[in-house]
Design an enzyme around this catalytic site. Structure first.
Site, PDB file in Angstrom:
ATOM      1  N   GLU A  14      33.386  37.888  45.896  1.00  0.00           N
ATOM      2  CA  GLU A  14      32.391  38.951  46.047  1.00  0.00           C
ATOM      3  C   GLU A  14      31.098  38.616  45.302  1.00  0.00           C
ATOM      4  OE1 GLU A  14      34.434  43.003  45.814  1.00  0.00           O
ATOM      5  OE2 GLU A  14      35.955  41.682  44.958  1.00  0.00           O
ATOM      6  N   SER A 195      36.790  44.481  48.239  1.00  0.00           N
ATOM      7  CA  SER A 195      35.871  44.373  49.379  1.00  0.00           C
ATOM      8  C   SER A 195      36.573  44.028  50.685  1.00  0.00           C
ATOM      9  CB  SER A 195      34.773  43.330  49.095  1.00  0.00           C
ATOM     10  OG  SER A 195      33.903  43.798  48.096  1.00  0.00           O
ATOM     11  N   SER A 368      26.784  48.642  45.074  1.00  0.00           N
ATOM     12  CA  SER A 368      25.590  49.470  44.891  1.00  0.00           C
ATOM     13  C   SER A 368      25.790  50.550  43.829  1.00  0.00           C
ATOM     14  CB  SER A 368      25.157  50.115  46.215  1.00  0.00           C
ATOM     15  OG  SER A 368      24.775  49.133  47.156  1.00  0.00           O
TER      16      SER A 368
END
Length: 420
Positions: A14, A195, A368
């Site tokens: 990631e 993810s 985020s």
């Protein structure tokens, strides 16, 4: 002024998502004028760099040249503080590049979100934001998370697991157990990667074997879960620590796949149903994305915010999220992903009725930083970042009251015998 060191990148599948999330945060931390911000990029080889143009997304379009103009550094504790020293050291010049008061880890996955980096920061006595060693390690491990949550009565999807080293000797037994307990399809995934990397849906034995081969590339343990047909995915973010928590609104990620894939999460290309994220043409008017990163990260995925949920379902999700956050001793901002099982697996999305709610997994440094969920809750991204800094400093104040060593030196007594 607080000296912040924002760490990102690292040895993780990631890696690139970490860069995007970190640059979003760095942009706002610098713009606030409250902090002195030092970007600290950790390469895929594990080397630390700072300086140059590491705060610009364009620098990473070629990772082989991203470190050009940057200085390789080593964190060292000296004179009661943590400094970044040049590597290798210069004989004639000052080797201190920067000093750090608080580390702000923004790393996703292995060697950053799994407790390993947190352990290093503990040894350096460098305060940091987010979860501690134990909570980071537990939540990164999907098997351990399920075991802990089950122990306190929080529902998780039925599962079993096995070590990859035992696969070739017991493959028939594992497939038989899966077929007996769950039938097909089943979910096969790595035990400790986020993810949606390596996640597979197996519809038969051949696909099961192929799924295990995929998982073996990423993890030493394979997690097999019952497939929930017709499910709805709901995410919520939790912010706080042992002194109190706040909950964001819920979101419903939108995907046409059997599950929310890596591509859905980070290359979704747009928003849906009132999402506060970015569209395919650029950031929305409400978006807090930094320049150059607006079309990437979790904010770019398609979603409905807030999720359209019955009040009873929403309250149950909130209660489970709060309980799980506290049980696993989390700190900072997390995103907790839920699965809602329908009464009718073959029903239409419009007629969805919830039969059971499960916690699927934790994200203790979410993509985020889940700012889009907090914006929809009324907390702007800069305010979220301020909260995370304060939570890190608050943890430092709590730990400063603890005793870690004794003043008494038992070796000075002259008696070195050890009683058993």
């Amino acid at each position: 002024m607080i000296q912040l060191g924002v760490l990102f990148g690292s040895r993780s599948v990631e890696h690139e998502i970490s860069i995007i999330t970190a640059l979003q945060a760095i942009h706002h931390l610098k713009a606030s004028g409250k902090y002195s911000v030092t970007p600290i990029y950790i390469s895929k080889e594990g080397d630390w760099y700072t300086g140059g143009a590491l705060d610009q997304i364009e620098s990473y379009k070629n990772l082989n040249t991203a470190m050009q103009g940057a200085q390789k550094v080593t964190p060292v504790r000296q004179n009661g503080r943590v400094a970044l020293l040049k590597s290798p050291l210069s004989k004639l010049k000052n080797n201190v590049i920067a000093e750090i008061d608080l580390a702000f880890p923004i790393l996703h996955g292995s060697y950053g979100e799994d407790g390993t980096l947190q352990g290093m920061l503990e040894q350096l006595q460098l305060p940091y934001t987010g979860c501690g060693v134990l909570s980071a390690a537990l939540t990164m491990d999907k098997i351990a998370t399920k075991q802990v949550l089950s122990a306190v009565g929080i529902p998780v999807v039925d599962y079993f697991w096995f070590h990859t080293e035992t696969w070739f000797a017991r493959d028939e037994a594992y497939m038989q157990e899966s077929e007996t307990r769950f039938g097909y399809p089943v979910v096969v995934k790595p035990a400790d990667i986020g993810s949606s990397v390596g996640v597979c849906i197996a519809h038969n034995r051949q696909e099961f074997e192929e799924a295990v081969a995929t998982v073996r590339r990423y993890s030493e343990r394979v997690l097999v879960e019952r497939y929930v047909k017709g499910l709805k995915e709901i995410n919520i973010s939790v912010l706080g620590d042992a002194e109190g928590v706040k909950l964001s609104v819920c979101e419903e990620p939108i995907t046409a796949s059997e599950f929310l894939t890596y591509q859905d999460k980070y290359a979704g290309g747009g928003s849906a149903g009132g999402s506060k994220g970015a569209s395919a043409d650029g950031p929305s008017a409400n978006s807090s994305a930094s320049p150059g990163t607006s079309n990437a990260g979790m904010q770019s995925a398609k979603r409905r915010i807030p999720a359209d949920l019955p009040e009873e379902v929403r309250k149950t999700i909130e209660a489970y999220a709060r309980q799980a956050f506290e049980t696993l001793d989390c700190s900072g901002v997390t995103r907790i992903d839920f699965i809602l099982e329908p009464v009718d697996p073959n029903g239409s999305p419009e007629s969805f009725q919830c039969k059971q709610i499960y916690i699927n997994e934790f994200n203790t440094i979410p993509g985020s930083l889940s700012f889009y969920l907090w914006e929809a809750t009324g907390k702007p991204f800069p305010e979220l970042l301020d909260d995370l800094v304060e939570l890190g400093l608050r943890k430092k104040r709590r730990r400063s009251k603890l005793t870690y060593t004794h003043d008494i030196n038992i070796l000075a007594t002259g008696s070195f015998g050890v009683k058993k």
